[in-house]
Enzyme design. Sequence first.
Site, PDB file in Angstrom:
ATOM      1  N   LYS A 170       0.842  -1.203   0.000  1.00 16.54           N
ATOM      2  CA  LYS A 170       0.000   0.000   0.000  1.00 16.54           C
ATOM      3  C   LYS A 170       0.874   1.250   0.000  1.00 16.54           C
ATOM      4  CE  LYS A 170      -1.819   2.782   2.945  1.00 16.54           C
ATOM      5  NZ  LYS A 170      -1.803   4.103   2.250  1.00 16.54           N
ATOM      6  N   GLY A 222       7.341   4.461   7.961  1.00 18.64           N
ATOM      7  CA  GLY A 222       6.481   5.614   8.225  1.00 18.64           C
ATOM      8  C   GLY A 222       6.807   6.190   9.581  1.00 18.64           C
ATOM      9  N   SER A 223       5.819   6.832  10.175  1.00 17.37           N
ATOM     10  CA  SER A 223       6.055   7.531  11.434  1.00 17.37           C
ATOM     11  C   SER A 223       6.163   6.556  12.600  1.00 17.37           C
ATOM     12  CB  SER A 223       4.909   8.506  11.688  1.00 17.37           C
ATOM     13  OG  SER A 223       3.695   7.796  11.759  1.00 17.37           O
ATOM     14  N   THR A 224       6.863   6.974  13.627  1.00 13.87           N
ATOM     15  CA  THR A 224       7.018   6.158  14.835  1.00 13.87           C
ATOM     16  C   THR A 224       5.664   5.908  15.494  1.00 13.87           C
ATOM     17  OG1 THR A 224       9.295   6.866  15.169  1.00 13.87           O
ATOM     18  CG2 THR A 224       8.104   6.137  17.125  1.00 13.87           C
ATOM     19  N   GLU A 225       4.812   6.919  15.435  1.00 17.69           N
ATOM     20  CA  GLU A 225       3.483   6.793  16.050  1.00 17.69           C
ATOM     21  C   GLU A 225       2.683   5.644  15.415  1.00 17.69           C
ATOM     22  OE1 GLU A 225       1.380  10.398  15.300  1.00 17.69           O
ATOM     23  OE2 GLU A 225      -0.519   9.540  16.046  1.00 17.69           O
ATOM     24  N   GLY A 227       3.902   3.285  13.546  1.00 19.40           N
ATOM     25  CA  GLY A 227       4.697   2.061  13.723  1.00 19.40           C
ATOM     26  C   GLY A 227       4.384   1.365  15.039  1.00 19.40           C
ATOM     27  N   GLU A 244      10.606   0.677   9.821  1.00 17.43           N
ATOM     28  CA  GLU A 244      11.549   1.749   9.492  1.00 17.43           C
ATOM     29  C   GLU A 244      10.827   3.045   9.824  1.00 17.43           C
ATOM     30  OE1 GLU A 244      14.610   1.437   8.157  1.00 17.43           O
ATOM     31  OE2 GLU A 244      14.628  -0.599   7.357  1.00 17.43           O
ATOM     32  N   CYS A 278      13.617  10.634   6.264  1.00 19.66           N
ATOM     33  CA  CYS A 278      13.648  10.053   7.610  1.00 19.66           C
ATOM     34  C   CYS A 278      15.015  10.225   8.264  1.00 19.66           C
ATOM     35  CB  CYS A 278      13.291   8.582   7.533  1.00 19.66           C
ATOM     36  SG  CYS A 278      14.252   7.718   6.287  1.00 19.66           S
ATOM     37  N   GLU A 375      10.842  15.210  15.318  1.00 14.74           N
ATOM     38  CA  GLU A 375      11.032  15.175  13.874  1.00 14.74           C
ATOM     39  C   GLU A 375      10.079  16.173  13.214  1.00 14.74           C
ATOM     40  OE1 GLU A 375       9.591  11.676  11.703  1.00 14.74           O
ATOM     41  OE2 GLU A 375      11.536  11.635  10.687  1.00 14.74           O
TER      42      GLU A 375
HETATM   43  P1  NAP Z   1       2.682   7.727   8.362  1.00 16.80           P
HETATM   44  O1  NAP Z   1       1.628   8.700   8.625  1.00 16.80           O
HETATM   45  O2  NAP Z   1       3.109   6.834   9.450  1.00 16.80           O
HETATM   46  O3  NAP Z   1       2.224   6.893   7.097  1.00 16.80           O
HETATM   47  C1  NAP Z   1       3.007   5.869   6.520  1.00 16.80           C
HETATM   48  C2  NAP Z   1       2.088   4.913   5.787  1.00 16.80           C
HETATM   49  O4  NAP Z   1       1.253   4.225   6.716  1.00 16.80           O
HETATM   50  C3  NAP Z   1       1.150   5.578   4.799  1.00 16.80           C
HETATM   51  O5  NAP Z   1       0.987   4.730   3.695  1.00 16.80           O
HETATM   52  C4  NAP Z   1      -0.119   5.683   5.614  1.00 16.80           C
HETATM   53  O6  NAP Z   1      -1.251   5.809   4.810  1.00 16.80           O
HETATM   54  C5  NAP Z   1      -0.107   4.386   6.374  1.00 16.80           C
HETATM   55  N1  NAP Z   1      -0.879   4.358   7.616  1.00 16.80           N
HETATM   56  C6  NAP Z   1      -1.363   5.392   8.345  1.00 16.80           C
HETATM   57  N2  NAP Z   1      -2.020   4.939   9.433  1.00 16.80           N
HETATM   58  C7  NAP Z   1      -1.924   3.589   9.408  1.00 16.80           C
HETATM   59  C8  NAP Z   1      -2.399   2.537  10.266  1.00 16.80           C
HETATM   60  N3  NAP Z   1      -3.068   2.789  11.402  1.00 16.80           N
HETATM   61  N4  NAP Z   1      -2.127   1.256   9.934  1.00 16.80           N
HETATM   62  C9  NAP Z   1      -1.403   0.976   8.816  1.00 16.80           C
HETATM   63  N5  NAP Z   1      -0.959   1.927   7.960  1.00 16.80           N
HETATM   64  C10 NAP Z   1      -1.205   3.220   8.255  1.00 16.80           C
HETATM   65  O7  NAP Z   1       4.015   8.445   7.874  1.00 16.80           O
HETATM   66  P2  NAP Z   1       4.142   9.523   6.742  1.00 16.80           P
HETATM   67  O8  NAP Z   1       3.707  10.832   7.284  1.00 16.80           O
HETATM   68  O9  NAP Z   1       3.539   9.041   5.492  1.00 16.80           O
HETATM   69  O10 NAP Z   1       5.724   9.506   6.511  1.00 16.80           O
HETATM   70  C11 NAP Z   1       6.592  10.232   7.269  1.00 16.80           C
HETATM   71  C12 NAP Z   1       7.253   9.376   8.324  1.00 16.80           C
HETATM   72  O11 NAP Z   1       7.885   8.251   7.731  1.00 16.80           O
HETATM   73  C13 NAP Z   1       8.340  10.100   9.048  1.00 16.80           C
HETATM   74  O12 NAP Z   1       8.242   9.877  10.420  1.00 16.80           O
HETATM   75  C14 NAP Z   1       9.619   9.479   8.497  1.00 16.80           C
HETATM   76  O13 NAP Z   1      10.713   9.574   9.353  1.00 16.80           O
HETATM   77  C15 NAP Z   1       9.211   8.092   8.240  1.00 16.80           C
HETATM   78  N6  NAP Z   1      10.095   7.444   7.260  1.00 16.80           N
HETATM   79  C16 NAP Z   1      10.990   6.515   7.683  1.00 16.80           C
HETATM   80  C17 NAP Z   1      11.862   5.918   6.794  1.00 16.80           C
HETATM   81  C18 NAP Z   1      12.855   4.902   7.233  1.00 16.80           C
HETATM   82  O14 NAP Z   1      13.413   4.206   6.390  1.00 16.80           O
HETATM   83  N7  NAP Z   1      13.118   4.759   8.514  1.00 16.80           N
HETATM   84  C19 NAP Z   1      11.803   6.276   5.444  1.00 16.80           C
HETATM   85  C20 NAP Z   1      10.872   7.232   5.037  1.00 16.80           C
HETATM   86  C21 NAP Z   1      10.016   7.804   5.965  1.00 16.80           C
HETATM   87  P3  NAP Z   1      -1.705   7.265   4.263  1.00 16.80           P
HETATM   88  O15 NAP Z   1      -0.495   8.097   4.084  1.00 16.80           O
HETATM   89  O16 NAP Z   1      -2.330   6.970   2.985  1.00 16.80           O
HETATM   90  O17 NAP Z   1      -2.637   7.805   5.269  1.00 16.80           O
END
Ligand code: NAP
Length: 463
Positions: A170, A222-225, A227, A244, A278, A375
Amino acid sequence: MKVEIAPEYGHFINGRFVAPQSGEHFESINPATEETLSRLANGSGADVDGAVVAARKAFKRWSRCRAQERAGYLFRIARRIQERARELAVLETVDCGKPIRESRDVDLPLVAQHFFHHAGWCDKLAWAFPGRSPEPLGVCAQVIPWNFPLLMAAWKIAPAIACGNTVVLKPAETTSLTALRLAEILQEVELPPGVVNIITGDGETGRALTEHADVDKVAFTGSTEVGKRIAAACAPTRKRLTLELGGKSPNIIFADAAIDQAVEGVVAGIFFNQGEVCCAGSRVLIEESVLEEVVEKLKRRMKNLRLGDPLDKNTDVGAINSKRQLETIQRYLEIGASEAAKRFDTNCPLPSRGYWCRPTLFTGVQPAATIAREEIFGPVVCTMSFRTAEEAVERANNTNYGLSAGVWTQKGSKALWMARQLKAGVVWCNTFNEFDAASPFGGWKESGFGREGGRAGLLAYLQ
Ligand code: NAP
Ligand code: MG
């Protein structure tokens, strides 16, 4: 180059594009113009279930497919990505807001490299893990963010299918177009139906996918929250999990560094991809004796950054990916101002439409300040000073995150000593934001667990 974008897309399930069962769509927009690019299928529980069923069925044959044959598919995917790289780069830039120079010169080459690298592993898994029989896990649910849309898809899909797993991916709601274009490439190379399925939708779709009972492995970036929420949901199940997550990475400049090069490293560390990275070097720690020099040079360099049309190849800083992310960044800018740090921004004009944020520097920030701890995920950097290497280490490690760190020094022994002391998955010396498919990437502490890339990355997809 103009890319064609269909007015509407379905999900990619079992090798075909299919309409969402709910009939619902959502809009995908260009964040630099606010124009609608396409309407994408909103994934419901029923769509997710269809994709998982397809992946389960495909797993039977894919997991037993000869390794050389699997390698051939990955190799052909990589070649096709190279052939269509320009189109994919433009599409990524239009959908995501990142400068075309970055999507063309960084994202796309790495995407192809990731498939090539993993094509090479397919028939060497037994060699990579001697004494073990490398068995795939099964159906992998993969959820990715919007900052490197196609690259994150490649990081997820390539190792999973190289090891003989099947996938339901997804992409993020705001940046699904390149993943859907990748689905076309999978059709072109005749990857067996169901090996890779792509479901579009929002967080709810992601939740339905990661919580589906017939999934063997969840890989989330994605975000730590979010995750943590996924980890809690996986805990009582049989699912394997890798995460990640976020970061607040230090970029540490010693007085004996090549200062001009270090300043370039700070710019690359925090303004690359508008800071929506990230592992962005969002905390710059500077040895006291060169603090003023570094800050002055940084300000001068920031004034030269060109913000604007992401499709212009001279652009350094593109659009912020979404209105929501822009609002988040703006909240942190207000907090930064009230935390009494000095603020400097490039003061450049902003386009009248779209989501934009000027590169911004906060100096004299206390380690306890919110902008030094949380962050921001935008083009916002803060500087702090240190006196000794021990103090630099203590400040650098004083965070819940541990994704990456940068060290700038001309002294090799100091660089190595720092690399050992820093609690981060990646430590760059005299460079920043360098990636390689052969080199494992991943976090310590709340930045997650599991590695992507190289031999270590394969472990995430094998029994
Ligand atoms: P996010 O809000 O956590 O979203 C990440 C993904 O998860 C999106 O596809 C999102 O869908 C989906 N999602 C949201 N709520 C979910 C749930 N309850 N269950 C399952 N999936 C869910 O993060 P973001 O704002 O897109 O990305 C930014 C974050 O990603 C930052 O914290 C960044 O540090 C982190 N990141 C980490 C790495 C790494 O390799 N460590 C790399 C890139 C980014 P929708 O977006 O469609 O709502
Ligand atoms: Mg978009």
